[in-house]
Enzyme design. Structure first.
Site, PDB file in Angstrom:
ATOM      1  N   HIS A  95     -29.054  47.124  37.336  1.00 19.42           N
ATOM      2  CA  HIS A  95     -28.049  46.560  38.235  1.00 19.42           C
ATOM      3  C   HIS A  95     -28.574  46.595  39.668  1.00 19.42           C
ATOM      4  O   HIS A  95     -28.952  47.656  40.173  1.00 19.42           O
ATOM      5  CB  HIS A  95     -26.757  47.367  38.119  1.00 19.42           C
ATOM      6  CG  HIS A  95     -25.587  46.745  38.805  1.00 19.42           C
ATOM      7  ND1 HIS A  95     -24.838  45.728  38.241  1.00 19.42           N
ATOM      8  CD2 HIS A  95     -25.019  47.000  40.009  1.00 19.42           C
ATOM      9  CE1 HIS A  95     -23.860  45.393  39.060  1.00 19.42           C
ATOM     10  NE2 HIS A  95     -23.948  46.146  40.155  1.00 19.42           N
ATOM     11  N   GLY A 120     -19.343  48.255  48.478  1.00 18.25           N
ATOM     12  CA  GLY A 120     -20.038  48.497  49.733  1.00 18.25           C
ATOM     13  C   GLY A 120     -20.911  49.734  49.742  1.00 18.25           C
ATOM     14  O   GLY A 120     -21.959  49.739  50.375  1.00 18.25           O
ATOM     15  N   PHE A 121     -20.492  50.782  49.036  1.00 17.84           N
ATOM     16  CA  PHE A 121     -21.250  52.029  49.054  1.00 17.84           C
ATOM     17  C   PHE A 121     -21.233  52.693  47.683  1.00 17.84           C
ATOM     18  O   PHE A 121     -20.239  52.611  46.964  1.00 17.84           O
ATOM     19  CB  PHE A 121     -20.667  53.006  50.085  1.00 17.84           C
ATOM     20  CG  PHE A 121     -20.797  52.536  51.499  1.00 17.84           C
ATOM     21  CD1 PHE A 121     -21.954  52.781  52.227  1.00 17.84           C
ATOM     22  CD2 PHE A 121     -19.777  51.813  52.093  1.00 17.84           C
ATOM     23  CE1 PHE A 121     -22.082  52.330  53.538  1.00 17.84           C
ATOM     24  CE2 PHE A 121     -19.895  51.358  53.392  1.00 17.84           C
ATOM     25  CZ  PHE A 121     -21.053  51.615  54.117  1.00 17.84           C
ATOM     26  N   GLY A 122     -22.336  53.351  47.345  1.00 13.77           N
ATOM     27  CA  GLY A 122     -22.404  54.107  46.112  1.00 13.77           C
ATOM     28  C   GLY A 122     -21.775  55.478  46.283  1.00 13.77           C
ATOM     29  O   GLY A 122     -21.478  55.920  47.402  1.00 13.77           O
ATOM     30  N   GLY A 123     -21.572  56.167  45.165  1.00 11.55           N
ATOM     31  CA  GLY A 123     -21.095  57.537  45.209  1.00 11.55           C
ATOM     32  C   GLY A 123     -19.610  57.715  45.446  1.00 11.55           C
ATOM     33  O   GLY A 123     -19.150  58.838  45.680  1.00 11.55           O
ATOM     34  N   SER A 134     -27.604  51.510  38.341  1.00 10.64           N
ATOM     35  CA  SER A 134     -27.609  50.826  39.633  1.00 10.64           C
ATOM     36  C   SER A 134     -28.702  51.392  40.522  1.00 10.64           C
ATOM     37  O   SER A 134     -28.703  52.592  40.841  1.00 10.64           O
ATOM     38  CB  SER A 134     -26.260  50.991  40.326  1.00 10.64           C
ATOM     39  OG  SER A 134     -26.337  50.529  41.656  1.00 10.64           O
ATOM     40  N   MET A 176     -26.202  43.404  49.309  1.00 11.96           N
ATOM     41  CA  MET A 176     -25.142  43.469  50.322  1.00 11.96           C
ATOM     42  C   MET A 176     -25.665  42.903  51.642  1.00 11.96           C
ATOM     43  O   MET A 176     -26.820  43.133  52.008  1.00 11.96           O
ATOM     44  CB  MET A 176     -24.693  44.912  50.526  1.00 11.96           C
ATOM     45  CG  MET A 176     -24.274  45.625  49.249  1.00 11.96           C
ATOM     46  SD  MET A 176     -23.666  47.289  49.610  1.00 11.96           S
ATOM     47  CE  MET A 176     -23.737  48.044  47.988  1.00 11.96           C
ATOM     48  N   MET A 200     -22.754  41.024  46.768  1.00 15.75           N
ATOM     49  CA  MET A 200     -21.638  41.363  47.651  1.00 15.75           C
ATOM     50  C   MET A 200     -21.940  40.739  49.006  1.00 15.75           C
ATOM     51  O   MET A 200     -22.246  41.420  49.986  1.00 15.75           O
ATOM     52  CB  MET A 200     -21.472  42.878  47.720  1.00 15.75           C
ATOM     53  CG  MET A 200     -20.921  43.469  46.436  1.00 15.75           C
ATOM     54  SD  MET A 200     -21.011  45.274  46.391  1.00 15.75           S
ATOM     55  CE  MET A 200     -22.639  45.476  45.639  1.00 15.75           C
ATOM     56  N   SER A 207     -25.184  57.049  40.613  1.00 14.83           N
ATOM     57  CA  SER A 207     -25.543  58.455  40.781  1.00 14.83           C
ATOM     58  C   SER A 207     -25.475  59.228  39.467  1.00 14.83           C
ATOM     59  O   SER A 207     -26.197  60.204  39.286  1.00 14.83           O
ATOM     60  CB  SER A 207     -24.626  59.108  41.827  1.00 14.83           C
ATOM     61  OG  SER A 207     -23.265  58.864  41.543  1.00 14.83           O
ATOM     62  N   MET A 247     -14.199  45.735  39.822  1.00 10.11           N
ATOM     63  CA  MET A 247     -14.657  46.831  40.682  1.00 10.11           C
ATOM     64  C   MET A 247     -13.682  47.995  40.569  1.00 10.11           C
ATOM     65  O   MET A 247     -12.473  47.828  40.711  1.00 10.11           O
ATOM     66  CB  MET A 247     -14.749  46.367  42.133  1.00 10.11           C
ATOM     67  CG  MET A 247     -15.857  45.358  42.415  1.00 10.11           C
ATOM     68  SD  MET A 247     -17.516  46.009  42.074  1.00 10.11           S
ATOM     69  CE  MET A 247     -17.598  47.407  43.210  1.00 10.11           C
ATOM     70  N   ASP A 306     -17.703  48.763  37.582  1.00 11.61           N
ATOM     71  CA  ASP A 306     -18.696  49.238  38.550  1.00 11.61           C
ATOM     72  C   ASP A 306     -17.978  50.073  39.600  1.00 11.61           C
ATOM     73  O   ASP A 306     -17.091  49.571  40.296  1.00 11.61           O
ATOM     74  CB  ASP A 306     -19.390  48.032  39.194  1.00 11.61           C
ATOM     75  CG  ASP A 306     -20.445  48.425  40.216  1.00 11.61           C
ATOM     76  OD1 ASP A 306     -20.701  49.629  40.383  1.00 11.61           O
ATOM     77  OD2 ASP A 306     -21.012  47.520  40.855  1.00 11.61           O
ATOM     78  N   GLY A 307     -18.378  51.354  39.704  1.00 16.49           N
ATOM     79  CA  GLY A 307     -17.830  52.218  40.733  1.00 16.49           C
ATOM     80  C   GLY A 307     -17.301  53.518  40.169  1.00 16.49           C
ATOM     81  O   GLY A 307     -16.304  53.531  39.462  1.00 16.49           O
ATOM     82  N   GLY A 308     -18.007  54.604  40.430  1.00 13.50           N
ATOM     83  CA  GLY A 308     -17.550  55.908  39.968  1.00 13.50           C
ATOM     84  C   GLY A 308     -17.648  56.123  38.476  1.00 13.50           C
ATOM     85  O   GLY A 308     -17.007  57.023  37.934  1.00 13.50           O
TER      86      GLY A 308
END
Length: 228
Positions: free
Chosen positions: A31, A140-143, A8, A35, A66, A196, A135, A173-175
């Site tokens: 990716h 909305g936010f990475g990390g 991403s 947003m 998004m 990340s 999701m 997607d996410g973490g």
């Protein structure tokens, strides 16, 4: 099928996007998180940046919208060079029509679900899609930290895909990281967005290879994969 890793660029250096795209050569997709500061409380990039990025890399672009009103905007991302476009079902007015329009323009059509959105009401839509995105954090936010409570939802989604005999990719997607990717693969995911975990590594390309190897190993031992 083999696991696919989609780095991403939300975690990349936006001032060096062309170089950052080259740093993950060997990735299956790139990716791109779009947003609008309305559907999610963050603002990133839009059509002009996607157009420039498509010219700067041979890696196909996987655009995750998004945004509000994807029915209006999603087709423009195909025209900008995206090979896969994901819209959120929570924001789409006519998801079947939109998926068909994305496909008609030559891209893969994907639908995303936020963590609190169940998959079951959308079972009949699955044949209209090429990919479904679950999701594993709030968009909305990475990390953000991976939400383990999404694993049962991934399993239920994989069961529905098998029930209908679909060749539908299941993305998370996410973490997603070295500590979570095997659980996702075991639950049924086969496409993994990693931000990340890739761009925070000393060698992003090696991070992609390592994540793919972990996912492939977990998939080979997964009950859902053994059934096919």
């Amino acid at each position: 099928m083999a696991a696919q890793i989609n780095p991403s660029i939300l975690s990349a250096d936006f001032a060096r996007l062309a170089e950052e795209a080259k740093a993950v050569q060997g990735a299956d997709w790139l990716h791109v998180d779009v947003m609008d500061n309305h559907f999610v409380p963050n603002l990133t990039l839009g059509v002009p940046v996607v157009e420039s990025l498509a010219r700067a890399t041979d890696t196909p672009l996987d655009c995750h919208l998004m945004i509000e009103d994807p029915d209006r905007w999603a087709p423009q991302y195909v025209e900008a060079g995206a090979s896969s476009v994901t819209f959120h079902v929570e924001a789409a007015a006519a998801p079947v029509r939109l998926a068909r329009e994305i496909r008609a323009k030559g891209a893969r059509a994907s639908m995303a679900l936020k963590p609190a959105t169940p998959i079951e009401p959308y079972e009949d839509l699955l044949p209209e899609l090429d990919m479904l995105l679950i999701m594993t954090v709030e968009p909305g936010f990475g990390g953000q930290a991976f939400l383990d409570i999404m694993l049962p939802k991934i399993r239920r989604t994989r069961e529905l895909i098998g029930k209908h005999g679909l060749q539908l990719w299941l993305q998370v997607d996410g973490g997603v990281s070295a500590s979570t990717i095997e659980r996702c693969a075991d639950a049924g995911a086969d496409v993994f967005v990693a931000g990340s975990a890739v761009y925070g590594a000393q060698d992003p390309a090696e991070a992609v290879r390592a994540l793919r190897a972990q996912a492939d190993t977990a998939t080979a031992a997964a009950s859902w994969a053994c059934d096919h």
